[in-house]
Design an enzyme around this catalytic site. Structure first.
Site, PDB file in Angstrom:
ATOM      1  N   HIS A   1     -21.704  18.027   4.699  1.00  0.00           N
ATOM      2  CA  HIS A   1     -20.405  17.198   4.673  1.00  0.00           C
ATOM      3  C   HIS A   1     -19.461  18.094   5.145  1.00  0.00           C
ATOM      4  O   HIS A   1     -19.183  19.251   4.535  1.00  0.00           O
ATOM      5  CB  HIS A   1     -20.364  16.589   3.020  1.00  0.00           C
ATOM      6  CG  HIS A   1     -18.849  15.856   3.011  1.00  0.00           C
ATOM      7  ND1 HIS A   1     -19.218  14.474   3.451  1.00  0.00           N
ATOM      8  CD2 HIS A   1     -17.747  16.177   2.709  1.00  0.00           C
ATOM      9  CE1 HIS A   1     -18.114  13.841   3.086  1.00  0.00           C
ATOM     10  NE2 HIS A   1     -17.197  14.974   2.653  1.00  0.00           N
TER      11      HIS A   1
ATOM     12  N   GLU B   1     -15.574  13.858   6.762  1.00  0.00           N
ATOM     13  CA  GLU B   1     -14.378  13.486   5.624  1.00  0.00           C
ATOM     14  C   GLU B   1     -12.795  13.561   6.618  1.00  0.00           C
ATOM     15  O   GLU B   1     -12.811  14.337   7.168  1.00  0.00           O
ATOM     16  CB  GLU B   1     -14.548  14.183   4.701  1.00  0.00           C
ATOM     17  CG  GLU B   1     -13.294  13.752   3.282  1.00  0.00           C
ATOM     18  CD  GLU B   1     -13.568  14.637   1.945  1.00  0.00           C
ATOM     19  OE1 GLU B   1     -14.572  14.702   1.570  1.00  0.00           O
ATOM     20  OE2 GLU B   1     -12.420  14.915   1.527  1.00  0.00           O
TER      21      GLU B   1
ATOM     22  N   SER C   1     -21.925  14.350   7.485  1.00  0.00           N
ATOM     23  CA  SER C   1     -21.027  13.180   7.300  1.00  0.00           C
ATOM     24  C   SER C   1     -19.605  13.978   7.292  1.00  0.00           C
ATOM     25  O   SER C   1     -19.679  15.311   7.383  1.00  0.00           O
ATOM     26  CB  SER C   1     -21.187  12.697   5.797  1.00  0.00           C
ATOM     27  OG  SER C   1     -21.282  13.794   4.973  1.00  0.00           O
TER      28      SER C   1
ATOM     29  N   ASP D   1      -7.296  13.754  -9.818  1.00  0.00           N
ATOM     30  CA  ASP D   1      -6.481  14.903 -10.612  1.00  0.00           C
ATOM     31  C   ASP D   1      -5.764  14.022 -11.665  1.00  0.00           C
ATOM     32  O   ASP D   1      -4.954  12.975 -11.366  1.00  0.00           O
ATOM     33  CB  ASP D   1      -5.622  15.560  -9.567  1.00  0.00           C
ATOM     34  CG  ASP D   1      -6.683  16.818  -8.949  1.00  0.00           C
ATOM     35  OD1 ASP D   1      -7.613  17.138  -9.606  1.00  0.00           O
ATOM     36  OD2 ASP D   1      -6.550  16.782  -7.750  1.00  0.00           O
TER      37      ASP D   1
ATOM     38  N   PHE E   1      -5.206  25.413  -1.198  1.00  0.00           N
ATOM     39  CA  PHE E   1      -6.474  24.652  -1.608  1.00  0.00           C
ATOM     40  C   PHE E   1      -7.287  25.594  -2.730  1.00  0.00           C
ATOM     41  O   PHE E   1      -7.620  24.933  -3.718  1.00  0.00           O
ATOM     42  CB  PHE E   1      -7.297  24.433  -0.681  1.00  0.00           C
ATOM     43  CG  PHE E   1      -6.975  23.473   0.320  1.00  0.00           C
ATOM     44  CD1 PHE E   1      -5.464  22.599   0.029  1.00  0.00           C
ATOM     45  CD2 PHE E   1      -7.615  22.862   1.366  1.00  0.00           C
ATOM     46  CE1 PHE E   1      -5.131  21.491   1.049  1.00  0.00           C
ATOM     47  CE2 PHE E   1      -7.328  21.821   2.158  1.00  0.00           C
ATOM     48  CZ  PHE E   1      -6.196  21.141   1.850  1.00  0.00           C
TER      49      PHE E   1
HETATM   50  P1  FAD Z   1     -15.219  14.139 -13.414  1.00  0.00           P
HETATM   51  O1  FAD Z   1     -16.428  14.170 -12.684  1.00  0.00           O
HETATM   52  O2  FAD Z   1     -14.765  12.911 -14.162  1.00  0.00           O
HETATM   53  O3  FAD Z   1     -15.072  15.539 -14.050  1.00  0.00           O
HETATM   54  C1  FAD Z   1     -13.639  15.896 -14.231  1.00  0.00           C
HETATM   55  C2  FAD Z   1     -13.602  16.830 -15.492  1.00  0.00           C
HETATM   56  O4  FAD Z   1     -13.839  16.334 -16.738  1.00  0.00           O
HETATM   57  C3  FAD Z   1     -14.828  17.975 -15.309  1.00  0.00           C
HETATM   58  O5  FAD Z   1     -13.978  19.048 -15.599  1.00  0.00           O
HETATM   59  C4  FAD Z   1     -15.495  17.456 -16.247  1.00  0.00           C
HETATM   60  O6  FAD Z   1     -16.464  18.472 -16.609  1.00  0.00           O
HETATM   61  C5  FAD Z   1     -14.941  16.827 -17.393  1.00  0.00           C
HETATM   62  N1  FAD Z   1     -15.276  15.682 -18.177  1.00  0.00           N
HETATM   63  C6  FAD Z   1     -16.220  14.762 -17.603  1.00  0.00           C
HETATM   64  N2  FAD Z   1     -16.452  13.902 -18.629  1.00  0.00           N
HETATM   65  C7  FAD Z   1     -15.783  14.214 -19.680  1.00  0.00           C
HETATM   66  C8  FAD Z   1     -15.695  13.868 -21.042  1.00  0.00           C
HETATM   67  N3  FAD Z   1     -16.265  12.652 -21.253  1.00  0.00           N
HETATM   68  N4  FAD Z   1     -14.766  14.504 -22.012  1.00  0.00           N
HETATM   69  C9  FAD Z   1     -14.163  15.542 -21.439  1.00  0.00           C
HETATM   70  N5  FAD Z   1     -14.196  16.105 -20.274  1.00  0.00           N
HETATM   71  C10 FAD Z   1     -15.245  15.432 -19.447  1.00  0.00           C
HETATM   72  N6  FAD Z   1      -9.495  13.574  -5.499  1.00  0.00           N
HETATM   73  C11 FAD Z   1      -8.481  12.627  -5.034  1.00  0.00           C
HETATM   74  O7  FAD Z   1      -7.353  12.348  -5.559  1.00  0.00           O
HETATM   75  N7  FAD Z   1      -8.734  11.683  -3.791  1.00  0.00           N
HETATM   76  C12 FAD Z   1      -9.984  12.097  -3.097  1.00  0.00           C
HETATM   77  O8  FAD Z   1     -10.196  11.308  -2.184  1.00  0.00           O
HETATM   78  C13 FAD Z   1     -10.825  13.088  -3.426  1.00  0.00           C
HETATM   79  N8  FAD Z   1     -12.175  13.428  -2.785  1.00  0.00           N
HETATM   80  C14 FAD Z   1     -12.843  14.380  -3.279  1.00  0.00           C
HETATM   81  C15 FAD Z   1     -13.946  14.687  -2.509  1.00  0.00           C
HETATM   82  C16 FAD Z   1     -14.896  15.570  -3.011  1.00  0.00           C
HETATM   83  C17 FAD Z   1     -16.111  15.874  -2.181  1.00  0.00           C
HETATM   84  C18 FAD Z   1     -14.412  16.482  -4.126  1.00  0.00           C
HETATM   85  C19 FAD Z   1     -15.259  17.574  -4.789  1.00  0.00           C
HETATM   86  C20 FAD Z   1     -13.191  16.437  -4.940  1.00  0.00           C
HETATM   87  C21 FAD Z   1     -12.183  14.980  -4.696  1.00  0.00           C
HETATM   88  N9  FAD Z   1     -11.191  15.030  -4.967  1.00  0.00           N
HETATM   89  C22 FAD Z   1     -10.204  13.860  -4.781  1.00  0.00           C
HETATM   90  C23 FAD Z   1     -10.714  15.816  -6.189  1.00  0.00           C
HETATM   91  C24 FAD Z   1     -11.185  15.134  -7.612  1.00  0.00           C
HETATM   92  O9  FAD Z   1     -10.601  14.081  -7.769  1.00  0.00           O
HETATM   93  C25 FAD Z   1     -10.592  16.047  -8.525  1.00  0.00           C
HETATM   94  O10 FAD Z   1     -11.518  17.392  -8.529  1.00  0.00           O
HETATM   95  C26 FAD Z   1     -10.602  15.739 -10.067  1.00  0.00           C
HETATM   96  O11 FAD Z   1     -10.011  16.823 -10.804  1.00  0.00           O
HETATM   97  C27 FAD Z   1     -12.092  15.729 -10.585  1.00  0.00           C
HETATM   98  O12 FAD Z   1     -12.762  14.504 -10.129  1.00  0.00           O
HETATM   99  P2  FAD Z   1     -14.244  14.437 -10.601  1.00  0.00           P
HETATM  100  O13 FAD Z   1     -14.589  13.067  -9.818  1.00  0.00           O
HETATM  101  O14 FAD Z   1     -14.897  15.676 -10.046  1.00  0.00           O
HETATM  102  O15 FAD Z   1     -14.108  14.068 -12.031  1.00  0.00           O
END
Ligand code: FAD
Length: 287
Positions: A264, A18, A16, A110, A213
């Site tokens: 990916h 991105e 895939s 973020d 990054f």
């Molecule tokens: P989560 O899975 O929600 O985790 C975030 C943090 O919170 C982790 O440290 C986790 O351990 C912690 N956490 C989870 N649940 C709880 C809780 N209940 N209480 C306290 N802490 C908790 N960013 C963008 O803005 N746009 C994009 O298109 C984008 N694409 C991405 C694609 C990939 C493949 C990856 C790996 C990252 C991408 N990101 C993108 C970055 C991502 O948004 C950031 O890394 C963000 O900080 C975390 O997102 P997440 O979905 O992993 O969050």
């Protein structure tokens, strides 16, 4: 030799790609050239990132729709939940479903500067999306731990929550040490996480950008990588591309031998390196 031998026996590799929405005319051209070049490799899907600034969702949606219309490749918009209400997210998801989109990359996004907590994490977004429609859902995973997570176990339990909420696969943050990925995959399996863990491969074309990054994503840049780029002129793009392709190919060979079936690629909207790596994996353009 053993690696090349096992590579020649590979079957059924999925890839895939991105992309990010372009923000200039020149970037727009680069993006569409790359999409046209990579689409005939028949990737499982092409995904398009989503940024927090206003207007970006519309651009993500427009790019996703156009890729699908022009190439027929299945597309996956990324969607973040830090900057939207549940009502807005439901509406976005419904619009996506109604326009034929069946996969979403579900992320928290973020946190804005100064914000430390949020009401919604990615696992909550997965639950919301599954409630709207039966999307295929990819989530993010961090072999070297998400920067905010207090420890690796906490982060792994978070991934487990995302799986239990209905995600089908986890795309990893980029990495350079294949043993870090393989250990992470083992730990996820041992924790009973029923997700396909897909390595996110970043073919490096610009070492300076990579360092930036890596700095804010908690990704370790090994010393050997640093040494490889040391002394390369800023304008020596061809050499740097060769270097980046070589590094990524070595990683992909090791991972393929370890049974990885889906890669990916973080293309950064460029096609050359990803195309070459896919070719090495045995993928050929199909009309
Ligand atoms: P989560 O899975 O929600 O985790 C975030 C943090 O919170 C982790 O440290 C986790 O351990 C912690 N956490 C989870 N649940 C709880 C809780 N209940 N209480 C306290 N802490 C908790 N960013 C963008 O803005 N746009 C994009 O298109 C984008 N694409 C991405 C694609 C990939 C493949 C990856 C790996 C990252 C991408 N990101 C993108 C970055 C991502 O948004 C950031 O890394 C963000 O900080 C975390 O997102 P997440 O979905 O992993 O969050």
């Amino acid at each position: 030799d053993a690696l090349n031998q096992s590579l020649s026996e590979l079957r059924d590799i999925d890839v895939s790609f991105e992309f990010f929405p372009p923000n200039s005319e020149a970037m727009e051209k680069t993006l569409w050239k790359s999409v046209e070049r990579l689409a005939p490799l028949k990737p499982k899907y092409m995904s398009v990132t989503y940024g927090a600034n206003s207007g970006e969702r519309d651009r993500t949606h427009a790019v996703v729709k156009r890729i699908y219309k022009e190439t027929g490749v299945s597309t996956a918009p990324h969607l973040t939940c830090v900057d939207a209400t549940p009502t807005e997210l439901r509406q976005i998801a419904k619009d996506y479903w109604d326009s034929g989109i069946r996969r979403i990359v579900a992320l928290r996004g973020d946190l804005p500067p100064g914000v430390e907590k949020t009401d919604m994490y990615a696992s909550d977004l997965v639950t919301l999306l599954k409630d709207v429609a039966d999307f295929d859902i990819s989530v993010a995973a961090y072999p070297e731990k998400h920067p905010e997570a207090p420890n690796t176990q906490f982060d792994l339990l978070n991934l487990k929550r995302k799986a239990e909420a209905g995600a089908n696969e986890a795309i990893t943050q980029f990495f350079f040490d294949t043993s870090v990925f393989l250990r992470f995959r083992d730990r996820a399996a041992a924790a009973g996480i029923d997700l396909d863990i897909v390595p996110g491969i970043l073919p490096v074309t610009n070492y300076q950008t990579l360092q930036r990054f890596a700095g804010f994503t908690n990704v370790h840049v090994p010393n050997w990588l640093h040494k490889m780029y040391d002394g390369l002129d800023a304008d020596d793009q061809a050499t740097r591309n060769l270097m980046g392709a070589n590094i990524a190919m070595d990683m992909v060979k090791v991972l393929a031998k370890e049974g990885v079936k889906h890669f990916h690629f973080y293309t950064l909207n460029r096609c050359e390196l990803s195309y070459a790596i896919c070719h090495m994996l045995g993928l050929r353009s199909q009309k």
